[in-house]
Design an enzyme around this catalytic site. Structure first.
Site, PDB file in Angstrom:
ATOM      1  N   ARG A 139      31.881 101.454  60.131  1.00 51.06           N
ATOM      2  CA  ARG A 139      31.480 102.557  59.035  1.00 51.06           C
ATOM      3  C   ARG A 139      33.043 102.587  58.328  1.00 51.06           C
ATOM      4  O   ARG A 139      33.071 102.912  56.903  1.00 51.06           O
ATOM      5  CB  ARG A 139      30.962 103.716  59.341  1.00 51.06           C
ATOM      6  CG  ARG A 139      30.941 104.653  58.199  1.00 51.06           C
ATOM      7  CD  ARG A 139      30.067 105.909  58.292  1.00 51.06           C
ATOM      8  NE  ARG A 139      29.856 106.485  59.590  1.00 51.06           N
ATOM      9  CZ  ARG A 139      30.708 107.355  60.059  1.00 51.06           C
ATOM     10  NH1 ARG A 139      31.642 107.516  59.522  1.00 51.06           N
ATOM     11  NH2 ARG A 139      30.465 107.769  61.362  1.00 51.06           N
ATOM     12  N   TYR A 176      22.960 101.560  32.181  1.00 50.44           N
ATOM     13  CA  TYR A 176      22.181 101.170  33.145  1.00 50.44           C
ATOM     14  C   TYR A 176      21.004 102.129  33.720  1.00 50.44           C
ATOM     15  O   TYR A 176      21.366 103.186  33.960  1.00 50.44           O
ATOM     16  CB  TYR A 176      22.964 100.739  34.471  1.00 50.44           C
ATOM     17  CG  TYR A 176      21.977 100.242  35.462  1.00 50.44           C
ATOM     18  CD1 TYR A 176      21.399  98.835  35.370  1.00 50.44           C
ATOM     19  CD2 TYR A 176      21.917 100.819  36.704  1.00 50.44           C
ATOM     20  CE1 TYR A 176      20.474  98.561  36.539  1.00 50.44           C
ATOM     21  CE2 TYR A 176      21.096 100.186  37.824  1.00 50.44           C
ATOM     22  CZ  TYR A 176      20.521  99.187  37.512  1.00 50.44           C
ATOM     23  OH  TYR A 176      19.614  98.739  38.480  1.00 50.44           O
ATOM     24  N   ASP A 226      31.936 100.736  34.236  1.00 50.26           N
ATOM     25  CA  ASP A 226      31.133 100.050  35.051  1.00 50.26           C
ATOM     26  C   ASP A 226      31.461  98.459  34.513  1.00 50.26           C
ATOM     27  O   ASP A 226      30.800  98.427  33.225  1.00 50.26           O
ATOM     28  CB  ASP A 226      29.755 100.440  34.882  1.00 50.26           C
ATOM     29  CG  ASP A 226      28.476  99.609  35.672  1.00 50.26           C
ATOM     30  OD1 ASP A 226      28.886  98.410  35.905  1.00 50.26           O
ATOM     31  OD2 ASP A 226      27.682 100.112  36.232  1.00 50.26           O
ATOM     32  N   LYS A 283      25.495  91.466  41.124  1.00 45.99           N
ATOM     33  CA  LYS A 283      25.469  90.577  39.837  1.00 45.99           C
ATOM     34  C   LYS A 283      26.112  89.432  39.802  1.00 45.99           C
ATOM     35  O   LYS A 283      26.350  88.493  40.842  1.00 45.99           O
ATOM     36  CB  LYS A 283      25.286  91.314  38.731  1.00 45.99           C
ATOM     37  CG  LYS A 283      24.631  92.635  38.740  1.00 45.99           C
ATOM     38  CD  LYS A 283      23.129  92.638  38.903  1.00 45.99           C
ATOM     39  CE  LYS A 283      22.291  93.770  38.959  1.00 45.99           C
ATOM     40  NZ  LYS A 283      22.688  95.110  38.563  1.00 45.99           N
TER      41      LYS A 283
HETATM   42  C1  LIG Z   1      22.601  96.480  38.756  1.00 43.37           C
HETATM   43  C2  LIG Z   1      23.394  97.487  38.069  1.00 43.37           C
HETATM   44  C3  LIG Z   1      23.879  98.639  38.862  1.00 43.37           C
HETATM   45  C4  LIG Z   1      23.313  99.068  40.149  1.00 43.37           C
HETATM   46  O1  LIG Z   1      23.734  98.264  41.193  1.00 43.37           O
HETATM   47  P1  LIG Z   1      22.836  97.814  42.377  1.00 43.37           P
HETATM   48  O2  LIG Z   1      23.552  96.666  43.148  1.00 43.37           O
HETATM   49  O3  LIG Z   1      21.444  97.306  41.897  1.00 43.37           O
HETATM   50  O4  LIG Z   1      22.574  98.940  43.010  1.00 43.37           O
HETATM   51  C5  LIG Z   1      24.866  99.396  38.181  1.00 43.37           C
HETATM   52  N1  LIG Z   1      25.312  99.114  36.858  1.00 43.37           N
HETATM   53  C6  LIG Z   1      24.881  97.915  36.250  1.00 43.37           C
HETATM   54  C7  LIG Z   1      25.456  97.661  35.017  1.00 43.37           C
HETATM   55  C8  LIG Z   1      23.896  97.192  36.833  1.00 43.37           C
HETATM   56  O5  LIG Z   1      23.653  95.975  36.160  1.00 43.37           O
END
Ligand SMILES: *Cc1c(COP(=O)(O)O)cnc(C)c1O
Length: 385
Positions: free
Chosen positions: A51, A103, A175, A200
């Site tokens: 962890r 998001y 982000d 992604k």
């Molecule tokens: C998918 C996404 C998230 C969240 O990520 P997860 O891996 O699904 O928890 C946050 N911000 C953006 C811009 C995203 O496309």
């Protein structure tokens, strides 16, 4: 291997990777262990419990920190876990400014969960920095930046916003999921913390969920590391290994992704059944110049409004061969989805309306298939809609 003066693609392949001094494996081993043996009461080999830290996860963290140009990174089990982690930098009473078209999952966390724990939020149109300045209060502690935004590809001028934030003593968090550090590095524009859904583009193969928090200030790095361990947000060694493997081809994939996106965006913008295309690479995009200034490319996310509405949208969404109807993005395969009932269903109808998401809107994640196949496929689906 540290990042020295390696160029970007070289960092993708090499930074953090060499973790096996026993057998010199060229690829990072997966260390599937919860715990690590101590030699005596003072000494272990740098890890004691997974962890808190794991060599495979650390390899990934070193790699992502280098790609973003940060000093530290913590890899998490999802993108939302990364966002959860950074939100623990704030306390009840703190005010956070975010854009109204962030998001959907981030909106849900802010609006439905964290608001109940005493954080307050303003969701505003961040395309004009004047609105950001107007939303500042003495309690404002954070400006949340997502650029390009999801799903309408609105850009936020990071340099302008971090200037306002610095004046006000406010932390900026970006982000950077939609472009990846290959195409955009928020630290270069003064942002304090970067988060990713590695699900992604960083992983890029739609076979893992994960996230990352990247820091550039020592005090914040230590606090994030503390929270990451205290909350137990870290990803498994297996997932870390997959993401590290995916990142090796990040540069190549992003080039292929955006080549296809540009061709597709041009076709869509000339098609009679399309009302509007949202893609920063088109000169018609209202922030095309900002995209050129702030990004190294236009990325491969785009959205469009189809004439008619839900019925026509559904025909397109179910009428393609290569574009699969699914949420998520950034994988090698092309995906298409309907924000109103899919990615942005967790937003309130009012919030969707404020953000400009309608029943005509379709979002596309352009994969790395041959662009001609993608264009042909989309055209035949549109012609039949
Ligand atoms: C998918 C996404 C998230 C969240 O990520 P997860 O891996 O699904 O928890 C946050 N911000 C953006 C811009 C995203 O496309």
């Amino acid at each position: 291997m540290g990042d020295g003066n390696m160029r970007f693609e070289t960092k993708c392949v090499h930074v953090g990777v060499a973790k096996d001094s026993t057998y010199n494996s060229c690829i990072t081993p997966i260390y599937p262990t919860s715990t690590f043996r101590w030699d005596d009461l003072q000494t272990n080999k740098g890890f004691d419990y997974t962890r808190s830290g794991n060599p495979t996860r650390q390899a990934l963290e070193e790699n992502i920190a280098a790609l973003e140009g940060g000093i530290d990174c913590k890899a998490t089990c999802t993108g939302m876990a990364a966002i959860t982690c950074v939100m623990y930098l704030f306390k009840p009473g703190d005010h956070i400014i975010a854009s109204h078209d962030i998001y959907g999952g981030t909106f849900r966390l802010f609006y439905r969960v964290l608001s109940e724990y005493g954080l307050t939020f303003s969701f505003i149109d961040m395309s004009d920095v004047v609105n950001v300045r107007a939303a500042l209060t003495p309690q404002t502690k954070c400006i949340w930046i997502e650029t390009p935004s999801n799903p309408l590809l609105n850009l936020v001028d990071m340099a302008a916003i971090t200037a306002v934030a610095k004046e006000a003593g406010v932390t900026t968090i970006a982000d950077n999921t939609f472009l990846s550090p290959y195409l955009q590095r928020p630290f270069e524009f003064g942002v304090d913390v970067v988060v990713h859904s590695t699900t992604k583009y960083l992983n890029g193969h739609s076979d893992v969920v994960g996230g990352a928090v990247v820091t550039r200030h020592q005090a914040q790095a230590e606090r994030i590391a503390f929270i990451h361990n205290a909350l137990g947000l870290g990803c498994s060694p297996f997932d870390a290994w997959l993401v590290l493997r995916g990142i090796k081809t990040l540069g190549l994939r992003m080039e292929a992704h955006q080549r296809g996106a540009m061709v597709l965006a041009k076709m869509l913008s000339e098609h009679p059944k399309i009302e509007r295309v949202y893609y920063p690479g088109l000169p018609s995009h209202p922030q095309h110049e900002l995209a050129k200034r702030q990004q190294r490319g236009f990325g491969a996310m785009l959205s469009f409004d189809i004439r008619g509405g839900r019925a026509q949208a559904e025909k397109v969404l179910t009428g393609t061969r290569y574009f699969q109807m699914a949420i998520s993005l950034g994988g090698v395969e092309s995906l298409m989805e309907y924000p109103e009932t899919m990615s942005h269903a967790s937003m309130t109808p009012e919030a969707r309306q404020a953000a400009g998401i309608t029943d005509k809107t379709i979002r596309v994640s352009v994969g790395i298939e041959n662009p001609d196949d993608l264009v042909e496929d989309m055209r035949q689906a549109l012609d039949r809609a």
